[in-house]
Write a protein that holds these residues in place. Structure first.
Motif, PDB file in Angstrom:
ATOM      1  N   ASN A   1       0.846  -1.193   0.000  1.00  0.00           N
ATOM      2  CA  ASN A   1       0.000   0.000   0.000  1.00  0.00           C
ATOM      3  C   ASN A   1       0.881   1.242   0.000  1.00  0.00           C
ATOM      4  O   ASN A   1       1.924   1.280   0.656  1.00  0.00           O
ATOM      5  CB  ASN A   1      -0.915  -0.002   1.220  1.00  0.00           C
ATOM      6  CG  ASN A   1      -1.978   1.064   1.155  1.00  0.00           C
ATOM      7  OD1 ASN A   1      -1.737   2.227   1.464  1.00  0.00           O
ATOM      8  ND2 ASN A   1      -3.174   0.679   0.759  1.00  0.00           N
ATOM      9  N   CYS A   2       0.461   2.268  -0.725  1.00  0.00           N
ATOM     10  CA  CYS A   2       1.284   3.473  -0.848  1.00  0.00           C
ATOM     11  C   CYS A   2       1.393   4.238   0.459  1.00  0.00           C
ATOM     12  O   CYS A   2       2.255   5.120   0.585  1.00  0.00           O
ATOM     13  CB  CYS A   2       0.720   4.384  -1.936  1.00  0.00           C
ATOM     14  SG  CYS A   2      -0.941   5.017  -1.594  1.00  0.00           S
ATOM     15  N   SER A   3       0.558   3.935   1.451  1.00  0.00           N
ATOM     16  CA  SER A   3       0.619   4.617   2.740  1.00  0.00           C
ATOM     17  C   SER A   3       1.347   3.820   3.804  1.00  0.00           C
ATOM     18  O   SER A   3       1.464   4.289   4.934  1.00  0.00           O
ATOM     19  CB  SER A   3      -0.803   4.934   3.233  1.00  0.00           C
ATOM     20  OG  SER A   3      -1.491   5.755   2.314  1.00  0.00           O
ATOM     21  N   CYS A   4       1.832   2.637   3.461  1.00  0.00           N
ATOM     22  CA  CYS A   4       2.493   1.782   4.441  1.00  0.00           C
ATOM     23  C   CYS A   4       3.977   2.126   4.510  1.00  0.00           C
ATOM     24  O   CYS A   4       4.668   2.110   3.481  1.00  0.00           O
ATOM     25  CB  CYS A   4       2.309   0.317   4.075  1.00  0.00           C
ATOM     26  SG  CYS A   4       3.132  -0.824   5.218  1.00  0.00           S
ATOM     27  N   PRO A   5       4.514   2.427   5.687  1.00  0.00           N
ATOM     28  CA  PRO A   5       5.940   2.766   5.787  1.00  0.00           C
ATOM     29  C   PRO A   5       6.868   1.574   5.642  1.00  0.00           C
ATOM     30  O   PRO A   5       8.081   1.759   5.513  1.00  0.00           O
ATOM     31  CB  PRO A   5       6.052   3.377   7.192  1.00  0.00           C
ATOM     32  CG  PRO A   5       4.952   2.739   7.964  1.00  0.00           C
ATOM     33  CD  PRO A   5       3.834   2.517   6.989  1.00  0.00           C
ATOM     34  N   SER A   6       6.337   0.344   5.666  1.00  0.00           N
ATOM     35  CA  SER A   6       7.175  -0.842   5.548  1.00  0.00           C
ATOM     36  C   SER A   6       7.330  -1.321   4.117  1.00  0.00           C
ATOM     37  O   SER A   6       8.122  -2.224   3.861  1.00  0.00           O
ATOM     38  CB  SER A   6       6.591  -1.981   6.400  1.00  0.00           C
ATOM     39  OG  SER A   6       6.498  -1.602   7.757  1.00  0.00           O
TER      40      SER A   6
END
Length: 386
Positions: free
Chosen positions: A62-67
């Motif tokens: 996901n583009c919002s996931c920092p991992s």
């Protein structure tokens, strides 16, 4: 150490019961909570060193996931390094008054679209009228502060030069020749015009009835908008490295999160008012989730745009033409190009062995001669008291 996924698994269920969320926010929450867990499933891969198969948890991408998105971020940065021109670069930041944050809160797609387009057009218009040159820029939308508050603004990488009006000459300029005052005025005019046009087309229907777009514009049009336009600190490489850190994530990284205990989230932040001093902030888990969701971009919204001669349609041809007109060769200096991205996946056994090897071979042997010719100065002579 806690991460965003752990916080979401502990707070998201209650937040969704007590607060509203858009479909794209629901998707982001579900993706982050499942990322690299048993619920996301596993995949079999081969070790890049011993070729033994082992299992890995799947990522959400996901583009919002920092991992996630580390590989995509590295590829984007490598492509930008290949496009760097042998000229100076400017770092331009377009900010908006806080009075317009209500538009970003209720109608994020329409407001962000108007903001990033107005920033790119402002650079092109000021370059044409003030410098009589066709400029180019790469814009990136950011919406957060160190405390994850809502603060929409655009970062732009602008080469210090452009094509002449007839396209036959390269016009170079000093970074100070691109006036921030003119950029701010033009950006204010373009953004207000785009917001007014969108309102007339009925794109701000989600605003509460108590909020008037015309009243907001009448209030902010008289304010002095701020635009930062300075030479890129450390050169264009550092500028693109800075932008790359925010291309495929939002709001906060896992390494900034220090703890999640008793439903309190503690994370590090930089205080720019005190020389970027690192401080610690704590907030309730529900407030943390609310602030993080503020920055989840709308569905399929592109946060990175290119304008002018760096536009996607003719970028490659324009860059080749620019290098020819600059007269410094048609290739990017080798020192600007990073090493090709090579992924090496190691099984747990090989990974632990590599960690031990790095710990053991942290310094050269004593009999190794120095490969750096470093002249040493004699120690200073201390004055003798009379």
């Amino acid at each position: 150490m806690a991460d965003l996924g752990e916080i979401m698994r502990g707070e998201a269920a209650e937040y969704l019961r007590t607060h509203g969320a858009t479909p794209v926010q629901h998707k982001a929450i579900r993706a982050v909570t499942r990322c690299r867990t048993q619920e996301a499933g596993t995949v079999t891969v081969k070790c890049g060193q011993c070729d033994d198969p082992y299992r890995l948890f799947c990522s959400c991408r996901n583009c919002s996931c920092p991992s996630c998105q580390g590989e995509a971020r590295a590829k984007w940065l490598a492509a930008r390094f290949e496009e760097i021109l042998p000229v100076d670069y400017l770092h331009v930041v377009f900010t908006t008054p806080s009075e317009l944050n209500v538009l970003a809160l209720f109608c994020p797609r329409e407001f962000y679209e108007a903001l990033i387009r107005a920033a790119g057009q402002a650079v092109i218009d000021v370059g044409r009228t003030v410098l009589h040159a066709q400029l180019g820029c790469i814009n990136e939308l950011q919406t957060w502060t160190q405390l994850m508050a809502l603060d929409p603004h655009a970062h732009c990488a602008v080469p210090a030069g452009g094509f002449s009006e007839d396209g036959t000459r390269w016009i170079s300029f000093q970074p100070k020749d691109l006036p921030a005052t003119a950029l701010a005025k033009r950006f204010r005019s373009l953004l207000c015009k785009r917001i007014r046009k969108a309102a007339q087309q009925g794109k701000f229907k989600q605003l509460p009835s108590t909020i008037s777009v015309e009243q907001l514009l009448a209030e902010v049009i008289t304010l002095e908008w701020k635009v930062y336009a300075e030479p890129a600190f450390g050169g264009p490489q550092k500028l693109f490295e800075y932008l790359a850190r925010y291309t495929y994530r939002v709001a906060i990284t896992n390494d900034r999160i220090e703890s999640y205990e008793n439903r309190q989230v503690t994370f590090r932040r930089r205080d720019r008012r005190h020389g970027k001093q690192v401080k610690r902030s704590s907030m309730h888990g529900q407030e943390f989730v609310r602030r993080w969701l503020l920055h989840v971009p709308p569905r399929r919204f592109v946060r990175i745009r290119s304008y002018g001669f760096l536009g996607n349609r003719n970028r490659k041809r324009n860059l080749e033409r620019a290098r020819q007109l600059i007269g410094k060769g048609n290739q990017t200096p080798r020192s600007l190009s990073p090493q090709p991205l090579q992924l090496l996946r190691l099984c747990p056994k090989c990974f632990e062995q590599s960690r031990r090897d790095r710990a053991l071979h942290f310094a050269p042997p004593p009999e190794c001669e120095s490969q750096i010719d470093l002249p040493l100065r004699s120690p200073p002579i201390r004055p003798v008291a009379a």
